[in-house]
Design a protein around this motif. Structure first.
Motif, PDB file in Angstrom:
ATOM      1  N   LEU A  87      -0.982  14.150 -23.174  1.00 39.96           N
ATOM      2  CA  LEU A  87      -1.449  12.936 -22.500  1.00 39.96           C
ATOM      3  C   LEU A  87      -0.435  12.466 -21.468  1.00 39.96           C
ATOM      4  CD1 LEU A  87      -3.027  10.998 -25.497  1.00 39.96           C
ATOM      5  CD2 LEU A  87      -4.239  12.031 -23.562  1.00 39.96           C
ATOM      6  N   ARG A  88       0.839  12.654 -21.744  1.00 46.25           N
ATOM      7  CA  ARG A  88       1.869  12.276 -20.770  1.00 46.25           C
ATOM      8  C   ARG A  88       1.693  13.064 -19.472  1.00 46.25           C
ATOM      9  NH1 ARG A  88       8.363  13.508 -21.167  1.00 46.25           N
ATOM     10  NH2 ARG A  88       8.929  12.461 -19.206  1.00 46.25           N
ATOM     11  N   VAL A  89       1.383  14.341 -19.604  1.00 47.60           N
ATOM     12  CA  VAL A  89       1.181  15.185 -18.419  1.00 47.60           C
ATOM     13  C   VAL A  89      -0.049  14.747 -17.639  1.00 47.60           C
ATOM     14  CG1 VAL A  89       0.587  17.499 -17.619  1.00 47.60           C
ATOM     15  CG2 VAL A  89       2.398  17.208 -19.310  1.00 47.60           C
ATOM     16  N   ILE A  90      -1.180  14.585 -18.315  1.00 46.35           N
ATOM     17  CA  ILE A  90      -2.407  14.308 -17.562  1.00 46.35           C
ATOM     18  C   ILE A  90      -2.409  12.895 -16.978  1.00 46.35           C
ATOM     19  CG2 ILE A  90      -3.727  15.973 -18.923  1.00 46.35           C
ATOM     20  CD1 ILE A  90      -5.250  13.540 -20.128  1.00 46.35           C
ATOM     21  N   ILE A 124       0.841  -1.203   0.000  1.00 49.73           N
ATOM     22  CA  ILE A 124       0.000   0.000   0.000  1.00 49.73           C
ATOM     23  C   ILE A 124       0.873   1.249   0.000  1.00 49.73           C
ATOM     24  CG2 ILE A 124      -1.572   1.366   1.451  1.00 49.73           C
ATOM     25  CD1 ILE A 124      -2.890  -1.322   2.250  1.00 49.73           C
ATOM     26  N   MET A 125       1.886   1.253   0.859  1.00 51.78           N
ATOM     27  CA  MET A 125       2.788   2.406   0.930  1.00 51.78           C
ATOM     28  C   MET A 125       3.530   2.599  -0.384  1.00 51.78           C
ATOM     29  SD  MET A 125       4.306   2.381   4.816  1.00 51.78           S
ATOM     30  CE  MET A 125       4.655   0.641   4.969  1.00 51.78           C
ATOM     31  N   GLU A 126       3.923   1.485  -1.010  1.00 55.52           N
ATOM     32  CA  GLU A 126       4.639   1.566  -2.286  1.00 55.52           C
ATOM     33  C   GLU A 126       3.772   2.218  -3.364  1.00 55.52           C
ATOM     34  OE1 GLU A 126       6.685  -1.465  -5.569  1.00 55.52           O
ATOM     35  OE2 GLU A 126       5.562  -2.273  -3.876  1.00 55.52           O
ATOM     36  N   VAL A 127       2.519   1.786  -3.464  1.00 57.93           N
ATOM     37  CA  VAL A 127       1.617   2.332  -4.486  1.00 57.93           C
ATOM     38  C   VAL A 127       1.395   3.824  -4.274  1.00 57.93           C
ATOM     39  CG1 VAL A 127      -0.776   2.309  -5.308  1.00 57.93           C
ATOM     40  CG2 VAL A 127       0.460   0.160  -4.992  1.00 57.93           C
ATOM     41  N   LEU A 128       1.140   4.235  -3.041  1.00 55.18           N
ATOM     42  CA  LEU A 128       0.854   5.641  -2.760  1.00 55.18           C
ATOM     43  C   LEU A 128       2.103   6.515  -2.872  1.00 55.18           C
ATOM     44  CD1 LEU A 128      -1.703   5.170   0.124  1.00 55.18           C
ATOM     45  CD2 LEU A 128      -2.145   6.327  -2.045  1.00 55.18           C
ATOM     46  N   ALA A 129       3.253   5.991  -2.447  1.00 55.03           N
ATOM     47  CA  ALA A 129       4.500   6.760  -2.577  1.00 55.03           C
ATOM     48  C   ALA A 129       4.844   6.958  -4.049  1.00 55.03           C
ATOM     49  CB  ALA A 129       5.637   6.045  -1.850  1.00 55.03           C
ATOM     50  N   ASP A 130       4.714   5.886  -4.849  1.00 54.33           N
ATOM     51  CA  ASP A 130       4.982   6.004  -6.289  1.00 54.33           C
ATOM     52  C   ASP A 130       4.028   6.988  -6.942  1.00 54.33           C
ATOM     53  OD1 ASP A 130       7.016   4.180  -6.068  1.00 54.33           O
ATOM     54  OD2 ASP A 130       5.923   2.498  -6.960  1.00 54.33           O
ATOM     55  N   ALA A 131       2.742   6.903  -6.576  1.00 58.46           N
ATOM     56  CA  ALA A 131       1.744   7.801  -7.174  1.00 58.46           C
ATOM     57  C   ALA A 131       2.062   9.255  -6.851  1.00 58.46           C
ATOM     58  CB  ALA A 131       0.348   7.441  -6.671  1.00 58.46           C
ATOM     59  N   THR A 132       2.406   9.520  -5.590  1.00 56.20           N
ATOM     60  CA  THR A 132       2.708  10.895  -5.177  1.00 56.20           C
ATOM     61  C   THR A 132       3.913  11.438  -5.940  1.00 56.20           C
ATOM     62  OG1 THR A 132       1.853  10.381  -2.973  1.00 56.20           O
ATOM     63  CG2 THR A 132       3.144  12.384  -3.188  1.00 56.20           C
ATOM     64  N   ASN A 133       4.912  10.585  -6.154  1.00 57.05           N
ATOM     65  CA  ASN A 133       6.098  11.005  -6.884  1.00 57.05           C
ATOM     66  C   ASN A 133       5.780  11.293  -8.344  1.00 57.05           C
ATOM     67  OD1 ASN A 133       8.950   9.941  -8.353  1.00 57.05           O
ATOM     68  ND2 ASN A 133       9.167  11.255  -6.565  1.00 57.05           N
ATOM     69  N   VAL A 134       4.973  10.425  -8.966  1.00 55.65           N
ATOM     70  CA  VAL A 134       4.593  10.616 -10.374  1.00 55.65           C
ATOM     71  C   VAL A 134       3.769  11.894 -10.540  1.00 55.65           C
ATOM     72  CG1 VAL A 134       3.182   9.684 -12.258  1.00 55.65           C
ATOM     73  CG2 VAL A 134       4.749   8.190 -11.014  1.00 55.65           C
ATOM     74  N   ILE A 135       2.860  12.154  -9.590  1.00 59.91           N
ATOM     75  CA  ILE A 135       2.046  13.380  -9.639  1.00 59.91           C
ATOM     76  C   ILE A 135       2.947  14.611  -9.606  1.00 59.91           C
ATOM     77  CG2 ILE A 135       0.364  14.781  -8.371  1.00 59.91           C
ATOM     78  CD1 ILE A 135      -0.830  12.025  -7.412  1.00 59.91           C
ATOM     79  N   ALA A 136       3.946  14.587  -8.710  1.00 57.23           N
ATOM     80  CA  ALA A 136       4.874  15.724  -8.615  1.00 57.23           C
ATOM     81  C   ALA A 136       5.644  15.908  -9.924  1.00 57.23           C
ATOM     82  CB  ALA A 136       5.837  15.514  -7.449  1.00 57.23           C
ATOM     83  N   GLU A 137       6.071  14.798 -10.524  1.00 52.27           N
ATOM     84  CA  GLU A 137       6.763  14.883 -11.816  1.00 52.27           C
ATOM     85  C   GLU A 137       5.839  15.471 -12.882  1.00 52.27           C
ATOM     86  OE1 GLU A 137      10.049  11.276 -11.777  1.00 52.27           O
ATOM     87  OE2 GLU A 137       8.007  10.837 -12.466  1.00 52.27           O
ATOM     88  N   GLY A 138       4.559  15.074 -12.852  1.00 51.88           N
ATOM     89  CA  GLY A 138       3.594  15.617 -13.808  1.00 51.88           C
ATOM     90  C   GLY A 138       3.417  17.109 -13.661  1.00 51.88           C
ATOM     91  N   GLU A 139       3.416  17.573 -12.412  1.00 52.32           N
ATOM     92  CA  GLU A 139       3.291  19.011 -12.158  1.00 52.32           C
ATOM     93  C   GLU A 139       4.481  19.768 -12.735  1.00 52.32           C
ATOM     94  OE1 GLU A 139       0.781  20.501 -10.943  1.00 52.32           O
ATOM     95  OE2 GLU A 139      -0.332  19.101  -9.686  1.00 52.32           O
ATOM     96  N   VAL A 140       5.673  19.220 -12.524  1.00 52.08           N
ATOM     97  CA  VAL A 140       6.881  19.874 -13.037  1.00 52.08           C
ATOM     98  C   VAL A 140       6.886  19.849 -14.570  1.00 52.08           C
ATOM     99  CG1 VAL A 140       9.406  19.801 -13.111  1.00 52.08           C
ATOM    100  CG2 VAL A 140       8.210  19.360 -10.961  1.00 52.08           C
ATOM    101  N   LEU A 141       6.461  18.709 -15.141  1.00 60.94           N
ATOM    102  CA  LEU A 141       6.404  18.595 -16.597  1.00 60.94           C
ATOM    103  C   LEU A 141       5.432  19.619 -17.182  1.00 60.94           C
ATOM    104  CD1 LEU A 141       7.527  16.924 -18.945  1.00 60.94           C
ATOM    105  CD2 LEU A 141       5.612  15.341 -18.623  1.00 60.94           C
ATOM    106  N   ALA A 161       0.137  11.540 -15.681  1.00 60.12           N
ATOM    107  CA  ALA A 161       0.918  11.670 -14.450  1.00 60.12           C
ATOM    108  C   ALA A 161       0.188  12.543 -13.437  1.00 60.12           C
ATOM    109  CB  ALA A 161       2.292  12.264 -14.770  1.00 60.12           C
ATOM    110  N   LYS A 162      -0.220  13.712 -13.866  1.00 60.57           N
ATOM    111  CA  LYS A 162      -0.750  14.733 -12.952  1.00 60.57           C
ATOM    112  C   LYS A 162      -2.127  14.374 -12.395  1.00 60.57           C
ATOM    113  CE  LYS A 162      -1.828  19.694 -12.983  1.00 60.57           C
ATOM    114  NZ  LYS A 162      -3.291  19.607 -12.880  1.00 60.57           N
ATOM    115  N   THR A 163      -2.995  13.811 -13.215  1.00 60.22           N
ATOM    116  CA  THR A 163      -4.371  13.544 -12.801  1.00 60.22           C
ATOM    117  C   THR A 163      -4.683  12.055 -12.717  1.00 60.22           C
ATOM    118  OG1 THR A 163      -5.112  15.617 -13.802  1.00 60.22           O
ATOM    119  CG2 THR A 163      -6.803  13.968 -13.333  1.00 60.22           C
ATOM    120  N   ALA A 164      -4.399  11.330 -13.801  1.00 63.49           N
ATOM    121  CA  ALA A 164      -4.852   9.933 -13.881  1.00 63.49           C
ATOM    122  C   ALA A 164      -4.132   9.030 -12.889  1.00 63.49           C
ATOM    123  CB  ALA A 164      -4.661   9.421 -15.308  1.00 63.49           C
ATOM    124  N   LYS A 165      -2.919   9.384 -12.476  1.00 64.12           N
ATOM    125  CA  LYS A 165      -2.145   8.493 -11.597  1.00 64.12           C
ATOM    126  C   LYS A 165      -2.848   8.262 -10.261  1.00 64.12           C
ATOM    127  CE  LYS A 165       1.357   5.837 -10.843  1.00 64.12           C
ATOM    128  NZ  LYS A 165       1.583   4.643 -11.686  1.00 64.12           N
TER     129      LYS A 165
END
Length: 309
Positions: A151-154, A118-135, A156-160
């Protein structure tokens, strides 16, 4: 959802009054709670009654809310859901710091779930969201942005976070890997459709109904799918006008650009892209057991395309 709201209220408790004030302001603004609802619905479809589902639904809502607080500061937004943004009311510093509080509280809660996966999924998601914001920040004012980059941005930023919400439900239900993957695919496709529809509404909807400033994305130099599709369809003179507005953020001719977007066929192209994502979600949901919850997931993907706010 009532139980999720109870968890949210308990978890917002802080000895620092401003933390509670800002968090309550944005969480109490009447959001759709789509992500926590998605987690609960997938749990229902898989017959999962794990008591941790309410806490994890609150976790995904906290992560989402933290991103909203930070987004509004970065975008210098003034309206959200029909009222002033938290940064307008409390200032940028308070909004950023309370967003940090919500992130850290979410991580405290996921640790309490007591499962590394559970922690792995949420930690990965949070990191991907942050990358999407920067992108997305890197793509600002770039008139050459294409659909693949968008599509790469959304994704990461939203769909993740949609994807993570559905995957967490499958993990709680101890679903086999193939079914977990289908649940995650449903969430990702639903999240992508949700964002495309949101971007269409920025050009198609009524400002008062949407609770946001119509054409905000254009002012910020944010290139979304309706603009990308419009640039493929409009005349060269119209394209020059749009590119100049994107690159400079000048909104003097915003009404002309809105008119071009609305009449070029670009909005229809963007809606078709949203329909394709929604259909992808529907196809994935058909792998779930047939019951009222999975029927609800199918309906959610279909009704999403009718959003007006």
């Amino acid at each position: 959802m009532r139980l999720v709201d109870e968890v949210i209220q308990r978890s917002l408790d802080s000895e620092v009054p401003l933390v509670g004030q800002v968090a309550q302001y944005i969480i109490g603004a009447g959001g759709k709670r789509v992500r926590p609802a998605l987690l609960l619905m997938v749990c229902g479809a898989l017959g999962c009654q794990d008591p941790r589902r309410h806490s994890l639904a609150a976790v995904v809502e906290f992560i989402h809310t933290a991103t909203l607080l930070h987004d509004d500061v970065v975008d210098e937004s003034t309206l959200r859901r029909g009222r002033h943004t938290a940064n307008q009311v409390f200032g940028n510093a308070a909004s950023v710091l309370v967003g940090d509080f919500l992130y850290s509280r979410a991580f405290q809660m996921m640790v309490q779930a007591g499962e590394m996966r559970i922690m792995e999924v949420l930690a990965d998601a949070t990191n991907v969201i942050a990358e999407g914001e920067v992108l997305q920040l890197m793509n600002m004012h770039d008139a050459s942005l294409d659909e693949a980059a968008y599509l790469r941005v959304i994704r990461a930023k939203t769909a993740k976070l949609f994807e993570a919400s559905a995957r967490l439900a499958a993990i709680l239900a101890q679903a086999d890997p193939a079914l977990e993957t289908r649940c995650a695919e449903y969430g990702q496709a639903l999240g992508a459709a949700f964002q495309v529809v949101d971007d269409v509404l920025d050009y198609e909807g009524d400002a008062a109904e949407l609770g946001k400033n119509l054409g905000d994305d254009l002012r910020e130099g944010k290139v979304t799918l309706p603009l990308i599709c419009t640039l493929r369809r409009c005349t060269e003179a119209q394209a020059r006008l749009i590119r100049q507005a994107i690159e400079t953020g000048n909104t003097d001719q915003a009404s002309d650009i809105l008119d071009i977007v609305r009449h070029s066929g670009g909005l229809q192209d963007a809606k078709r892209a949203a329909q394709a994502e929604a259909q992808r979600a529907i196809d994935a949901a058909r792998a779930l057991p047939r019951n009222e919850w999975s029927e609800g997931l199918l309906q959610l993907a279909a009704v999403l395309l009718e959003r007006r706010s």
